[in-house]
Design an enzyme around this catalytic site. Structure first.
Site, PDB file in Angstrom:
ATOM      1  CG  ASP A   8      -5.902   6.867   2.888  1.00  0.00           C
ATOM      2  OD1 ASP A   8      -6.457   7.291   3.898  1.00  0.00           O
ATOM      3  OD2 ASP A   8      -6.911   6.392   2.044  1.00  0.00           O
ATOM      4  CD  GLU A  40      -7.992   2.907   1.117  1.00  0.00           C
ATOM      5  OE1 GLU A  40      -9.020   2.047   1.150  1.00  0.00           O
ATOM      6  OE2 GLU A  40      -7.902   4.061   0.574  1.00  0.00           O
ATOM      7  CG  ASN A  41      -4.507   3.443  -0.660  1.00  0.00           C
ATOM      8  OD1 ASN A  41      -4.964   4.550   0.177  1.00  0.00           O
ATOM      9  ND2 ASN A  41      -5.216   2.971  -1.755  1.00  0.00           N
ATOM     10  CG  HIS A  82      -8.163   0.817  -2.448  1.00  0.00           C
ATOM     11  ND1 HIS A  82      -8.152   0.421  -3.704  1.00  0.00           N
ATOM     12  CD2 HIS A  82      -8.099   2.252  -2.234  1.00  0.00           C
ATOM     13  CE1 HIS A  82      -8.395   1.430  -4.591  1.00  0.00           C
ATOM     14  NE2 HIS A  82      -8.274   2.609  -3.626  1.00  0.00           N
ATOM     15  CG  HIS A  99     -11.734   4.923   3.969  1.00  0.00           C
ATOM     16  ND1 HIS A  99     -10.560   5.359   3.904  1.00  0.00           N
ATOM     17  CD2 HIS A  99     -11.678   4.606   2.559  1.00  0.00           C
ATOM     18  CE1 HIS A  99      -9.997   5.290   3.015  1.00  0.00           C
ATOM     19  NE2 HIS A  99     -10.540   4.607   2.041  1.00  0.00           N
ATOM     20  CG  HIS A 138      -5.399   9.598  -1.013  1.00  0.00           C
ATOM     21  ND1 HIS A 138      -4.533   8.742  -1.790  1.00  0.00           N
ATOM     22  CD2 HIS A 138      -6.152   8.672  -0.139  1.00  0.00           C
ATOM     23  CE1 HIS A 138      -4.659   7.331  -1.465  1.00  0.00           C
ATOM     24  NE2 HIS A 138      -5.702   7.503  -0.620  1.00  0.00           N
TER      25      HIS A 138
HETATM   26 FE   LIG Z   1     -10.014   4.701   0.054  1.00  0.00          FE
HETATM   27 FE   LIG Z   2      -6.847   5.598   0.110  1.00  0.00          FE
END
Ligand SMILES: [Fe+2]
Ligand SMILES: [Fe+2]
Length: 263
Positions: free
Chosen positions: A8, A39-40, A68, A151, A178
């Site tokens: 991520d 996604e982030n 996200h 995920h 994470h």
């Molecule tokens: Fe996530």
């Molecule tokens: Fe994430």
């Protein structure tokens, strides 16, 4: 064949780490294909065509996502027009975008890539175990090299799903928590597994966000603004080596690299 996967990417620091480190990592590991979870990448929440372009420009071939996905409304442009962008497979039929792709570079075997999302402590998508089984069967008619970004939050679910697919896919790598785990291994059937790749961004943080507001939220139970942190920027992920003839994994190695000046 070697696939480099990037965990991520969080905000501007995460994108900076990818721009700074990926060209060298790609060369150093002789990666034939680079897959990154984005996604982030936009301010820590979601992804836009602009942040995706930055990640592609740094050398990623495919971008995956997760819970996200919908945080930035511009994501609709990616879902509609970007064939190198994946959303989790287990959304209902008719959801824009795609949950898998067959990537074909010149002089290279085709690679199937799937993005899937867990349902334990997460939004209630369709059963990932059922959906992925059918998708793997479909992709295996085109290639035996299949990479899955799962995920998901729960380690048990990630391990169980990877065990279910042992021998059917080349690699299952988890994202979302994470936190990079130390359980990289190759299962008996030849599937490489790592339950979480970790994240790319500021590690002097609480999973990428400034520390104090997160503590305050836990203390007071009141919503806080969680800004993306700044310190100790690292790129995390893994490299998987795959036997092109069989699709079985030969080696999996974790990556955790600081940028030149991680502060
Ligand atoms: Fe996530
Ligand atoms: Fe994430």
């Amino acid at each position: 064949m070697k696939i480099l996967f990037i965990g991520d990417i969080v905000g501007e620091p995460g994108r900076r780490a990818v721009s700074e480190l990926l060209p060298r990592l790609r060369r150093q590991h002789g990666a034939d294909l680079v897959i990154a979870n984005g996604e982030n990448s936009a301010g820590g929440s979601g992804i836009t065509p602009k942040t995706a372009e930055e990640i592609f420009a740094a050398g990623a071939d495919i971008i995956t996502s997760g819970d996200h996905l919908w945080d930035q409304k511009e994501v609709t442009a990616l879902l509609q027009n970007e064939s190198r962008f994946l959303r989790p497979l287990n959304y209902p039929q008719g959801t824009p975008g795609q949950g898998s792709v067959v990537y074909q570079a010149s002089n290279q075997a085709p690679v199937g890539i799937i993005n899937l999302q867990g349902v334990t402590f997460m939004p209630n998508l369709e059963n990932p175990f059922v959906r992925v089984r059918a998708e793997v069967e479909r992709l295996r008619r085109k290639t035996s090299i299949i990479f899955l970004d799962f995920h998901a939050e729960a380690t048990s679910g990630k391990t169980a799903l990877a065990r279910m697919l042992d021998g059917q896919v080349s690699a299952v790598i988890g994202t979302h928590t994470h936190v990079q785990t130390a359980d990289e291994q190759i299962f008996p059937g030849g599937t490489a597994f790592l339950s979480d790749a970790g994240f790319t961004g500021p590690h002097e943080s609480v999973i990428g966000r400034e520390i104090e507001p997160v503590i305050k939220r836990f203390l007071t139970l009141q919503p806080q603004r969680f800004a993306v942190a700044t310190g100790n920027v690292k790129l995390q992920g893994a490299v998987v080596e795959i036997d092109e003839a069989t699709g079985k994994a030969l080696k999996i190695e974790r990556i955790s690299e600081p940028i030149a000046n991680p502060s």
